[in-house]
Design a protein around this motif. Structure first.
Motif, PDB file in Angstrom:
ATOM      1  N   TRP A 133      -4.089  -3.742  11.758  1.00  8.99           N
ATOM      2  CA  TRP A 133      -5.337  -4.454  11.535  1.00  8.99           C
ATOM      3  C   TRP A 133      -6.070  -4.628  12.868  1.00  8.99           C
ATOM      4  N   GLY A 176       6.206  -1.956   9.378  1.00 15.56           N
ATOM      5  CA  GLY A 176       6.250  -0.668  10.055  1.00 15.56           C
ATOM      6  C   GLY A 176       6.234   0.530   9.115  1.00 15.56           C
ATOM      7  N   TYR A 217       0.840  -1.187   0.000  1.00 18.09           N
ATOM      8  CA  TYR A 217       0.000   0.000   0.000  1.00 18.09           C
ATOM      9  C   TYR A 217       0.880   1.242   0.000  1.00 18.09           C
ATOM     10  N   PHE A 219      -6.630  -5.429   1.072  1.00 24.23           N
ATOM     11  CA  PHE A 219      -7.696  -4.435   1.194  1.00 24.23           C
ATOM     12  C   PHE A 219      -7.690  -3.511  -0.018  1.00 24.23           C
ATOM     13  N   TRP A 256     -10.747   1.534   0.709  1.00 20.77           N
ATOM     14  CA  TRP A 256     -10.721   2.039   2.068  1.00 20.77           C
ATOM     15  C   TRP A 256     -11.677   3.226   2.174  1.00 20.77           C
ATOM     16  N   VAL A 296      -5.828   8.508   2.651  1.00 19.48           N
ATOM     17  CA  VAL A 296      -6.194   7.108   2.839  1.00 19.48           C
ATOM     18  C   VAL A 296      -5.173   6.205   2.150  1.00 19.48           C
ATOM     19  N   PRO A 297      -4.851   5.061   2.739  1.00 25.47           N
ATOM     20  CA  PRO A 297      -3.954   4.129   2.040  1.00 25.47           C
ATOM     21  C   PRO A 297      -4.513   3.722   0.680  1.00 25.47           C
ATOM     22  N   PHE A 354      -4.202   0.887  -2.413  1.00 26.77           N
ATOM     23  CA  PHE A 354      -3.823  -0.491  -2.703  1.00 26.77           C
ATOM     24  C   PHE A 354      -2.988  -0.541  -3.970  1.00 26.77           C
ATOM     25  N   TYR A 413     -10.269   3.012   9.900  1.00 24.76           N
ATOM     26  CA  TYR A 413     -10.674   2.845   8.509  1.00 24.76           C
ATOM     27  C   TYR A 413     -11.486   1.566   8.347  1.00 24.76           C
ATOM     28  N   GLN A 436       1.843  -5.884   3.895  1.00 25.08           N
ATOM     29  CA  GLN A 436       0.861  -6.553   4.759  1.00 25.08           C
ATOM     30  C   GLN A 436       0.778  -8.025   4.380  1.00 25.08           C
ATOM     31  N   PHE A 492       0.914  -5.734   9.404  1.00 24.27           N
ATOM     32  CA  PHE A 492       1.561  -4.794   8.505  1.00 24.27           C
ATOM     33  C   PHE A 492       3.016  -4.621   8.897  1.00 24.27           C
ATOM     34  N   LYS A 549       1.692   7.089  13.445  1.00 26.73           N
ATOM     35  CA  LYS A 549       2.135   5.686  13.475  1.00 26.73           C
ATOM     36  C   LYS A 549       1.707   4.942  12.217  1.00 26.73           C
ATOM     37  N   GLY A 550       2.027   3.653  12.177  1.00 20.33           N
ATOM     38  CA  GLY A 550       1.693   2.834  11.025  1.00 20.33           C
ATOM     39  C   GLY A 550       0.295   2.236  11.109  1.00 20.33           C
ATOM     40  N   LEU A 551       0.015   1.369  10.157  1.00 19.38           N
ATOM     41  CA  LEU A 551      -1.293   0.738  10.057  1.00 19.38           C
ATOM     42  C   LEU A 551      -1.364  -0.497  10.954  1.00 19.38           C
ATOM     43  N   VAL A 583      -9.292  -1.296  10.094  1.00 19.97           N
ATOM     44  CA  VAL A 583      -7.855  -1.063  10.243  1.00 19.97           C
ATOM     45  C   VAL A 583      -7.699   0.294  10.895  1.00 19.97           C
ATOM     46  N   LEU A 635      -3.748 -10.587  10.907  1.00 23.27           N
ATOM     47  CA  LEU A 635      -3.139  -9.913   9.766  1.00 23.27           C
ATOM     48  C   LEU A 635      -2.171  -8.866  10.295  1.00 23.27           C
ATOM     49  N   TYR A 649       3.630   0.522   2.840  1.00 24.30           N
ATOM     50  CA  TYR A 649       3.439  -0.529   3.839  1.00 24.30           C
ATOM     51  C   TYR A 649       3.231  -1.873   3.155  1.00 24.30           C
ATOM     52  N   GLN A 684      -5.046   3.542  12.597  1.00 23.69           N
ATOM     53  CA  GLN A 684      -3.740   4.192  12.516  1.00 23.69           C
ATOM     54  C   GLN A 684      -3.665   5.251  13.603  1.00 23.69           C
TER      55      GLN A 684
END
Lengths: 107, 119
Positions: free
Chosen positions: B47, A100, A36, B106, B109, A43-44, A46, B95, A89, A98, B43-45, B37, A96, A87, B39
């Protein structure tokens, strides 16, 4: 739990550079890996699924490779729009997890 | 066009509860696994939770297990996250995310909803 480790955490590069980000899994995840892109405050997005399959609409300069425990995301020629965080995943098993993240900065 | 619109984020005191919603459109909601998910700021993501398409299976991250409950209303195309016993470390943008096909990457989002846990 499967731990995902990305390197580097920060990468400085110039427009036109070839950029490679690495993601390592603590145990084999076959090819069950996604990538991602996330820009600040956004927003992330894909990019890649099953380690190397490019999502529809994602520019072809992005590519993914690897299987088992080691994976890479490559941007063949960095564009201004690509400065962002990335990221990985794993979706081999729950929970699940991810990586860092890797921030790609302008050099 | 796939759209996911979260709502329900707010400022809540530690120990409090909150219910998030995610309204889905543009795809056959009942055919897909759905996810939350989060955040944390800067910081990072992370789940949080997954629910199977029919709602008969749910999965949670260790940090929320026993406190959060994921659910869905397929006729109303809506995903929920009931958050109980909230802690400061639950502060994050949450999210809603659609699973791609039958797998758990995913592909879409929502814009996210901010939950702040603070006294």
């Amino acid at each position: 739990d499967i731990q995902m480790t990305q390197s580097p955490s920060t990468l400085s590069a110039s427009v036109g550079d070839r950029v490679t980000i690495t993601c390592r899994a603590s145990q084999s995840i076959s090819s069950w890996l996604a990538w991602y892109q996330q820009k600040p405050g956004k927003v992330p997005k894909f990019l890649i699924y099953k380690a190397s399959s490019l999502e529809s609409g994602v520019p072809s300069r992005f590519s993914g490779s690897g299987s088992g425990t080691e994976f890479t995301l490559t941007i063949s020629s960095l564009q201004p729009d690509d400065f962002a965080s990335y990221y990985c995943q794993q979706y081999k098993s729950y929970p699940l997890t991810f990586g860092g993240g890797t921030k790609v900065e302008i050099k | 066009e796939v759209q996911l619109v979260e709502s329900g984020g707010d400022l809540v005191q530690p120990g409090g509860s909150l219910r998030l919603s995610c309204a889905a459109s543009g795809f056959t909601f009942s055919n897909y696994k759905m996810n939350w998910v989060r955040q944390a700021p800067g910081k990072g993501l992370e789940w949080v939770s997954t629910i199977l398409s029919s709602g008969d299976g749910t999965y949670y991250g260790d940090s929320v297990k026993g406190r959060f409950i994921i659910s869905r209303d397929n006729p109303k195309n809506t995903l929920f996250l009931q958050m109980n016993s909230l802690r400061a470390e639950d502060t994050a943008v949450y999210y809603c995310a659609k699973a791609r096909d039958g797998y758990l990457s995913f592909d879409y989002w929502g814009q996210g909803t901010l939950v702040t846990v603070s006294s």
